[in-house]
Design a protein around this motif. Structure first.
Motif, short mmCIF file in Angstrom:
data_model
loop_
_atom_site.label_atom_id
_atom_site.label_comp_id
_atom_site.label_asym_id
_atom_site.label_seq_id
_atom_site.Cartn_x
_atom_site.Cartn_y
_atom_site.Cartn_z
N LEU A 94 0.82 -1.21 0.00
CA LEU A 94 0.00 0.00 0.00
C LEU A 94 0.86 1.26 0.00
CD1 LEU A 94 -2.91 -0.97 2.42
CD2 LEU A 94 -3.00 -0.67 -0.05
N ALA A 95 1.94 1.27 0.75
CA ALA A 95 2.84 2.42 0.75
C ALA A 95 3.50 2.60 -0.62
CB ALA A 95 3.91 2.26 1.84
N LEU A 96 3.88 1.51 -1.23
CA LEU A 96 4.46 1.58 -2.57
C LEU A 96 3.44 2.10 -3.58
CD1 LEU A 96 6.90 0.92 -4.41
CD2 LEU A 96 5.84 -1.32 -4.75
N ALA A 97 2.22 1.62 -3.51
CA ALA A 97 1.17 2.08 -4.43
C ALA A 97 0.88 3.56 -4.22
CB ALA A 97 -0.10 1.25 -4.23
N PHE A 98 0.85 4.01 -2.98
CA PHE A 98 0.63 5.43 -2.70
C PHE A 98 1.78 6.27 -3.25
CE2 PHE A 98 0.89 9.16 0.14
CZ PHE A 98 -0.34 9.73 -0.18
N GLY A 99 3.00 5.81 -3.08
CA GLY A 99 4.15 6.54 -3.64
C GLY A 99 4.10 6.63 -5.15
N VAL A 100 3.71 5.53 -5.80
CA VAL A 100 3.57 5.54 -7.26
C VAL A 100 2.47 6.50 -7.68
CG1 VAL A 100 2.87 4.12 -9.23
CG2 VAL A 100 4.54 3.25 -7.61
N ILE A 107 4.06 14.04 -11.99
CA ILE A 107 4.51 14.04 -13.38
C ILE A 107 3.37 14.44 -14.32
CG2 ILE A 107 5.30 12.56 -15.26
CD1 ILE A 107 6.95 11.03 -13.20
N GLY A 108 2.19 13.85 -14.12
CA GLY A 108 1.05 14.19 -14.97
C GLY A 108 0.65 15.65 -14.84
N GLY A 109 0.62 16.16 -13.62
CA GLY A 109 0.29 17.58 -13.41
C GLY A 109 1.31 18.50 -14.04
N SER A 110 2.59 18.16 -13.94
CA SER A 110 3.63 18.98 -14.55
C SER A 110 3.50 19.00 -16.07
CB SER A 110 5.02 18.46 -14.16
OG SER A 110 5.19 18.52 -12.76
N LEU A 111 3.25 17.83 -16.66
CA LEU A 111 3.08 17.77 -18.11
C LEU A 111 1.83 18.54 -18.55
CD1 LEU A 111 4.07 14.07 -18.84
CD2 LEU A 111 5.37 16.14 -19.38
N TRP A 112 0.77 18.46 -17.77
CA TRP A 112 -0.45 19.18 -18.09
C TRP A 112 -0.22 20.69 -18.03
CZ3 TRP A 112 -5.49 18.78 -14.69
CH2 TRP A 112 -6.53 19.44 -15.34
#
Length: 132
Positions: A94-100, A107-112
């Motif tokens: 769960l911690a790994l999924a939250f980090g991803v 990254i998506g927000g920066s590209l947007w």
């Protein structure tokens, strides 16, 4: 009598990166890390080989690199981070999924934002005409 049977069952249920702590010592841990290191080096060398050779069909190179990258992520997760499917690893997964999720959002927000700025910026030739 049942204790030996439970140890064998527990040892058989381990993932490739997990070591049976009670049965083995530091040698089994080091061996697990060395196997993971060997696989990671092999996958890295294969990636460089695929990218730099003409033996591979050129349009398939990006797909091959993505597959090798996913395989290397799997090796790192199993052998170095010890992420397995066991019930005691639920919090780690769960911690790994939250980090991803956070990384993908950043990254998506920066590209947007960059795409929106690029779309709304005035072209250079219009700026030059306004200065004249």
């Amino acid at each position: 009598m049942s204790n030996g049977h439970e140890q064998l069952d527990h040892a058989a249920d381990l993932a490739p990166g997990d070591e049976y702590v009670e049965g083995g010592g530091i040698a089994s841990r080091v061996l697990g890390y060395l196997v993971g290191l060997g696989l990671a080096i092999l996958l890295t060398a294969t990636s460089f080989f695929v990218a730099g050779t003409d033996l591979v069909w050129q349009p398939s190179i990006p797909v091959a690199l993505v597959v090798l990258a996913i395989a290397q992520m799997g090796v790192h997760l199993v052998f170095f981070l010890h992420i397995t499917t066991g019930p005691d690893n639920t919090n780690n997964v769960l911690a790994l999924a939250f980090g991803v999720l956070i990384v993908l959002l950043v990254i998506g927000g920066s590209l947007w934002i960059m795409a929106n700025l690029n779309h709304n910026m005035m072209p250079m030739d219009q700026i030059m005409q306004m200065q004249r």
